[in-house]
Scaffold this motif. Structure first.
Motif, PDB file in Angstrom:
ATOM      1  N   LYS A 163      -9.283  -0.050 -13.926  1.00  0.00           N
ATOM      2  CA  LYS A 163      -9.042  -1.495 -13.988  1.00  0.00           C
ATOM      3  C   LYS A 163      -8.262  -1.956 -12.757  1.00  0.00           C
ATOM      4  CE  LYS A 163      -9.249  -2.868 -18.833  1.00  0.00           C
ATOM      5  NZ  LYS A 163      -8.551  -3.608 -19.913  1.00  0.00           N
ATOM      6  N   PHE A 164      -7.275  -1.181 -12.377  1.00  0.00           N
ATOM      7  CA  PHE A 164      -6.463  -1.537 -11.221  1.00  0.00           C
ATOM      8  C   PHE A 164      -7.307  -1.552  -9.953  1.00  0.00           C
ATOM      9  CE2 PHE A 164      -3.352  -0.021  -7.894  1.00  0.00           C
ATOM     10  CZ  PHE A 164      -2.719  -1.243  -7.738  1.00  0.00           C
ATOM     11  N   GLN A 165      -8.184  -0.596  -9.808  1.00  0.00           N
ATOM     12  CA  GLN A 165      -9.059  -0.589  -8.640  1.00  0.00           C
ATOM     13  C   GLN A 165      -9.958  -1.824  -8.638  1.00  0.00           C
ATOM     14  OE1 GLN A 165      -8.758   1.392  -6.111  1.00  0.00           O
ATOM     15  NE2 GLN A 165      -7.187   2.650  -7.085  1.00  0.00           N
ATOM     16  N   GLY A 166     -10.407  -2.235  -9.821  1.00  0.00           N
ATOM     17  CA  GLY A 166     -11.181  -3.469  -9.919  1.00  0.00           C
ATOM     18  C   GLY A 166     -10.371  -4.682  -9.522  1.00  0.00           C
ATOM     19  N   TYR A 167      -9.093  -4.674  -9.897  1.00  0.00           N
ATOM     20  CA  TYR A 167      -8.208  -5.768  -9.503  1.00  0.00           C
ATOM     21  C   TYR A 167      -8.087  -5.824  -7.983  1.00  0.00           C
ATOM     22  CZ  TYR A 167      -3.977  -8.608  -9.085  1.00  0.00           C
ATOM     23  OH  TYR A 167      -3.069  -9.580  -8.733  1.00  0.00           O
ATOM     24  N   LEU A 168      -7.866  -4.684  -7.368  1.00  0.00           N
ATOM     25  CA  LEU A 168      -7.710  -4.640  -5.914  1.00  0.00           C
ATOM     26  C   LEU A 168      -8.959  -5.131  -5.192  1.00  0.00           C
ATOM     27  CD1 LEU A 168      -5.912  -1.192  -5.447  1.00  0.00           C
ATOM     28  CD2 LEU A 168      -4.874  -3.467  -5.341  1.00  0.00           C
ATOM     29  N   ALA A 169     -10.120  -4.952  -5.820  1.00  0.00           N
ATOM     30  CA  ALA A 169     -11.383  -5.369  -5.206  1.00  0.00           C
ATOM     31  C   ALA A 169     -11.689  -6.850  -5.437  1.00  0.00           C
ATOM     32  CB  ALA A 169     -12.529  -4.524  -5.756  1.00  0.00           C
ATOM     33  N   THR A 170     -10.847  -7.514  -6.218  1.00  0.00           N
ATOM     34  CA  THR A 170     -11.070  -8.921  -6.529  1.00  0.00           C
ATOM     35  C   THR A 170     -10.554  -9.796  -5.385  1.00  0.00           C
ATOM     36  OG1 THR A 170     -10.830  -8.453  -8.893  1.00  0.00           O
ATOM     37  CG2 THR A 170     -10.625 -10.751  -8.206  1.00  0.00           C
ATOM     38  N   GLU A 171     -11.297 -10.838  -5.063  1.00  0.00           N
ATOM     39  CA  GLU A 171     -10.910 -11.729  -3.974  1.00  0.00           C
ATOM     40  C   GLU A 171      -9.509 -12.292  -4.204  1.00  0.00           C
ATOM     41  OE1 GLU A 171     -12.497 -15.810  -1.717  1.00  0.00           O
ATOM     42  OE2 GLU A 171     -13.631 -14.943  -3.385  1.00  0.00           O
ATOM     43  N   GLY A 172      -8.682 -12.180  -3.192  1.00  0.00           N
ATOM     44  CA  GLY A 172      -7.333 -12.714  -3.247  1.00  0.00           C
ATOM     45  C   GLY A 172      -6.279 -11.726  -3.689  1.00  0.00           C
ATOM     46  N   GLU A 224      -0.409   8.744 -13.217  1.00  0.00           N
ATOM     47  CA  GLU A 224      -1.609   8.289 -12.503  1.00  0.00           C
ATOM     48  C   GLU A 224      -1.486   6.818 -12.121  1.00  0.00           C
ATOM     49  OE1 GLU A 224      -5.123   9.138 -14.695  1.00  0.00           O
ATOM     50  OE2 GLU A 224      -4.939  11.321 -14.479  1.00  0.00           O
ATOM     51  N   ALA A 225      -0.914   6.015 -13.000  1.00  0.00           N
ATOM     52  CA  ALA A 225      -0.715   4.597 -12.690  1.00  0.00           C
ATOM     53  C   ALA A 225       0.281   4.433 -11.536  1.00  0.00           C
ATOM     54  CB  ALA A 225      -0.228   3.853 -13.925  1.00  0.00           C
ATOM     55  N   ILE A 226       1.363   5.196 -11.562  1.00  0.00           N
ATOM     56  CA  ILE A 226       2.344   5.119 -10.484  1.00  0.00           C
ATOM     57  C   ILE A 226       1.716   5.566  -9.164  1.00  0.00           C
ATOM     58  CG2 ILE A 226       4.481   6.146  -9.604  1.00  0.00           C
ATOM     59  CD1 ILE A 226       5.551   6.091 -12.461  1.00  0.00           C
ATOM     60  N   ASP A 227       0.972   6.650  -9.194  1.00  0.00           N
ATOM     61  CA  ASP A 227       0.312   7.134  -7.979  1.00  0.00           C
ATOM     62  C   ASP A 227      -0.646   6.073  -7.421  1.00  0.00           C
ATOM     63  OD1 ASP A 227       1.658   9.509  -8.159  1.00  0.00           O
ATOM     64  OD2 ASP A 227      -0.015  10.645  -8.994  1.00  0.00           O
ATOM     65  N   ALA A 228      -1.407   5.419  -8.311  1.00  0.00           N
ATOM     66  CA  ALA A 228      -2.357   4.401  -7.862  1.00  0.00           C
ATOM     67  C   ALA A 228      -1.630   3.221  -7.218  1.00  0.00           C
ATOM     68  CB  ALA A 228      -3.199   3.923  -9.036  1.00  0.00           C
ATOM     69  N   LEU A 229      -0.506   2.828  -7.793  1.00  0.00           N
ATOM     70  CA  LEU A 229       0.277   1.739  -7.215  1.00  0.00           C
ATOM     71  C   LEU A 229       0.833   2.132  -5.848  1.00  0.00           C
ATOM     72  CD1 LEU A 229       2.105   0.527 -10.404  1.00  0.00           C
ATOM     73  CD2 LEU A 229       0.792  -0.955  -8.887  1.00  0.00           C
ATOM     74  N   VAL A 230       1.323   3.341  -5.752  1.00  0.00           N
ATOM     75  CA  VAL A 230       1.868   3.811  -4.468  1.00  0.00           C
ATOM     76  C   VAL A 230       0.778   3.824  -3.403  1.00  0.00           C
ATOM     77  CG1 VAL A 230       2.834   5.818  -3.281  1.00  0.00           C
ATOM     78  CG2 VAL A 230       3.766   5.110  -5.502  1.00  0.00           C
ATOM     79  N   GLN A 231      -0.398   4.285  -3.760  1.00  0.00           N
ATOM     80  CA  GLN A 231      -1.498   4.360  -2.795  1.00  0.00           C
ATOM     81  C   GLN A 231      -1.992   2.979  -2.367  1.00  0.00           C
ATOM     82  OE1 GLN A 231      -4.476   6.898  -4.618  1.00  0.00           O
ATOM     83  NE2 GLN A 231      -3.004   8.572  -4.882  1.00  0.00           N
ATOM     84  N   ALA A 232      -1.708   1.972  -3.167  1.00  0.00           N
ATOM     85  CA  ALA A 232      -2.174   0.612  -2.864  1.00  0.00           C
ATOM     86  C   ALA A 232      -1.139  -0.206  -2.099  1.00  0.00           C
ATOM     87  CB  ALA A 232      -2.529  -0.115  -4.156  1.00  0.00           C
ATOM     88  N   ARG A 233      -0.096   0.436  -1.600  1.00  0.00           N
ATOM     89  CA  ARG A 233       1.019  -0.312  -1.005  1.00  0.00           C
ATOM     90  C   ARG A 233       0.600  -1.165   0.189  1.00  0.00           C
ATOM     91  NH1 ARG A 233       1.734   5.104  -0.280  1.00  0.00           N
ATOM     92  NH2 ARG A 233       1.776   5.932   1.838  1.00  0.00           N
ATOM     93  N   GLU A 234      -0.372  -0.710   0.968  1.00  0.00           N
ATOM     94  CA  GLU A 234      -0.793  -1.511   2.122  1.00  0.00           C
ATOM     95  C   GLU A 234      -1.610  -2.718   1.684  1.00  0.00           C
ATOM     96  OE1 GLU A 234      -2.664   0.849   5.088  1.00  0.00           O
ATOM     97  OE2 GLU A 234      -0.929   2.179   5.363  1.00  0.00           O
ATOM     98  N   GLN A 235      -2.400  -2.569   0.621  1.00  0.00           N
ATOM     99  CA  GLN A 235      -3.189  -3.700   0.110  1.00  0.00           C
ATOM    100  C   GLN A 235      -2.316  -4.737  -0.577  1.00  0.00           C
ATOM    101  OE1 GLN A 235      -5.852  -0.548  -1.704  1.00  0.00           O
ATOM    102  NE2 GLN A 235      -7.264  -2.290  -1.680  1.00  0.00           N
ATOM    103  N   ALA A 237      10.119   3.086  -3.111  1.00  0.00           N
ATOM    104  CA  ALA A 237       9.862   3.577  -1.758  1.00  0.00           C
ATOM    105  C   ALA A 237       8.589   2.959  -1.197  1.00  0.00           C
ATOM    106  CB  ALA A 237       9.760   5.103  -1.771  1.00  0.00           C
ATOM    107  N   ALA A 238       7.590   2.760  -2.057  1.00  0.00           N
ATOM    108  CA  ALA A 238       6.315   2.191  -1.617  1.00  0.00           C
ATOM    109  C   ALA A 238       6.409   0.690  -1.378  1.00  0.00           C
ATOM    110  CB  ALA A 238       5.231   2.478  -2.653  1.00  0.00           C
ATOM    111  N   TYR A 239       7.279   0.012  -2.126  1.00  0.00           N
ATOM    112  CA  TYR A 239       7.373  -1.446  -2.046  1.00  0.00           C
ATOM    113  C   TYR A 239       8.816  -1.867  -1.766  1.00  0.00           C
ATOM    114  CZ  TYR A 239       2.712  -1.271  -4.081  1.00  0.00           C
ATOM    115  OH  TYR A 239       1.383  -1.019  -4.306  1.00  0.00           O
ATOM    116  N   PRO A 240       9.269  -1.702  -0.540  1.00  0.00           N
ATOM    117  CA  PRO A 240      10.657  -2.030  -0.204  1.00  0.00           C
ATOM    118  C   PRO A 240      10.968  -3.521  -0.319  1.00  0.00           C
ATOM    119  CG  PRO A 240       9.393  -1.550   1.780  1.00  0.00           C
ATOM    120  CD  PRO A 240       8.536  -1.164   0.625  1.00  0.00           C
ATOM    121  N   GLY A 241       9.932  -4.364  -0.430  1.00  0.00           N
ATOM    122  CA  GLY A 241      10.154  -5.790  -0.564  1.00  0.00           C
ATOM    123  C   GLY A 241      10.406  -6.248  -1.983  1.00  0.00           C
ATOM    124  N   LEU A 242      10.429  -5.326  -2.941  1.00  0.00           N
ATOM    125  CA  LEU A 242      10.634  -5.707  -4.339  1.00  0.00           C
ATOM    126  C   LEU A 242      11.954  -6.440  -4.525  1.00  0.00           C
ATOM    127  CD1 LEU A 242       9.396  -2.605  -6.400  1.00  0.00           C
ATOM    128  CD2 LEU A 242       8.373  -4.891  -6.344  1.00  0.00           C
TER     129      LEU A 242
END
Length: 305
Positions: free
Chosen positions: A47-56, A78-89, A121-126
């Motif tokens: 679901k998260f990957q689908g979210y990332l692929a959604t416009e905006g 797995e959810a934490i890993d997916a969020l960390v990997q998506a830090r640039e997006q 560590a992945a999202y220092p702007g939090l």
């Protein structure tokens, strides 16, 4: 009281549930909750990957993570890993709540958590972060240079979790809420573990302190009135626990130390009517909602199971 509703607001944003195929709208004031249902055939990560692929999606300012697995025993690695990997997006992410799970989905004392430290560590702007579920919950090497709000909700907070937070580097922290809970559900901290925050030097910008939902709420009240951190606070939150006349008397006896507060939250308490009247006379705003029977031998925290 249990947590029976999902978040509708967090970190200054409205929260809406998201499902695959749904467009993203009003991202200037809206963040989305991604969760699985028990009958879902799609995993949280999918679901998260689908979210990332959604416009905006790259414009997202925040996310809310709901139930991450249909098995209540599954840790969210797995959810934490997916969020960390998506830090640039998700480079604009500043708001994150991890574990927006109601009692109908999974009791708070059953939620299996893990180390949330990698998210910071992945999202220092939090700026605003919340977590729910104390089993296995850690904040190892917590450094968040921009974090203003930290809310940690448990039915029982471990000493390890408390110590992680007491060793954190959070120079901008303004609002801290710790739902400390009961030893029946994993609370094994003691007051010495809270010493760093009580001393007042740990989080110099702190204005809201919640040491709440605690079975030793009287002891916390007795200690906090003499703690240096009290002088810097605008809001003291001792709600949802087992506060009785013993803790209430400590607050009344320290009226001068409390007079600068804008708000004292004592909701869900075991105070007598006489003590309530004394607290109302402090001359500050006091929340005395949800009174319990002061003669009840079994005193309970609001959120435990």
């Amino acid at each position: 009281m249990t947590i029976g509703k999902h978040l509708d607001q967090f970190g200054g944003y409205n929260v809406r549930s998201w499902e695959p195929g749904q467009p993203l709208a009003h991202l200037e004031n809206t963040i989305y909750r991604i969760a699985v249902e028990y009958d879902d055939k799609t995993s949280w990560v999918e679901k998260f990957q689908g979210y990332l692929a959604t416009e905006g999606a790259e414009q997202s300012r925040g996310l809310v993570v709901g139930m991450w697995g249909t098995d209540s025993e599954v840790e969210p690695t797995e959810a934490i890993d997916a969020l960390v990997q998506a830090r640039e997006q998700l480079s604009q992410l500043e708001v994150l709540f991890f574990g927006d799970i109601t009692y109908e989905e999974n009791e708070i004392s059953w939620i299996q958590n893990s180390d949330n430290g990698p998210l910071f560590a992945a999202y220092p702007g939090l700026k605003h972060f919340g977590a729910r579920g104390g089993n296995g919950l850690r904040f190892k090497n917590l450094k968040a240079p921009n974090l203003q709000t930290l809310i940690v909700q448990t039915g029982g907070m471990s000493a390890e979790t408390v110590r992680d937070i007491m060793q954190a580097e959070l120079p901008e922290l303004i609002h801290l809420e710790l739902y400390l809970g009961t030893d029946n559900y994993g609370a094994d901290y003691d007051m010495s573990d809270l010493t760093p925050i009580l001393d007042g030097a740990l989080f110099p910008k702190l204005r809201y302190l919640g040491l709440k939902n605690a079975e030793n709420q009287d002891e916390i009240a007795q200690v906090i009135v003499n703690a240096p951190v009290l002088a810097q606070l605008e809001v003291l939150d001792l709600s949802l626990g087992t506060l009785s006349d013993e803790g209430g008397q400590a607050l009344v006896n320290s009226a001068d130390a409390l007079k600068h507060l804008k708000h004292l939250d004592l909701e869900h308490h075991f105070l007598s009517e006489e003590m309530e009247e004394q607290l109302k006379a402090l001359g500050i705003e006091v929340d005395l909602g949800d009174p319990q029977d002061p003669d009840d031998d079994w005193r309970f925290v609001s959120i435990g199971e």
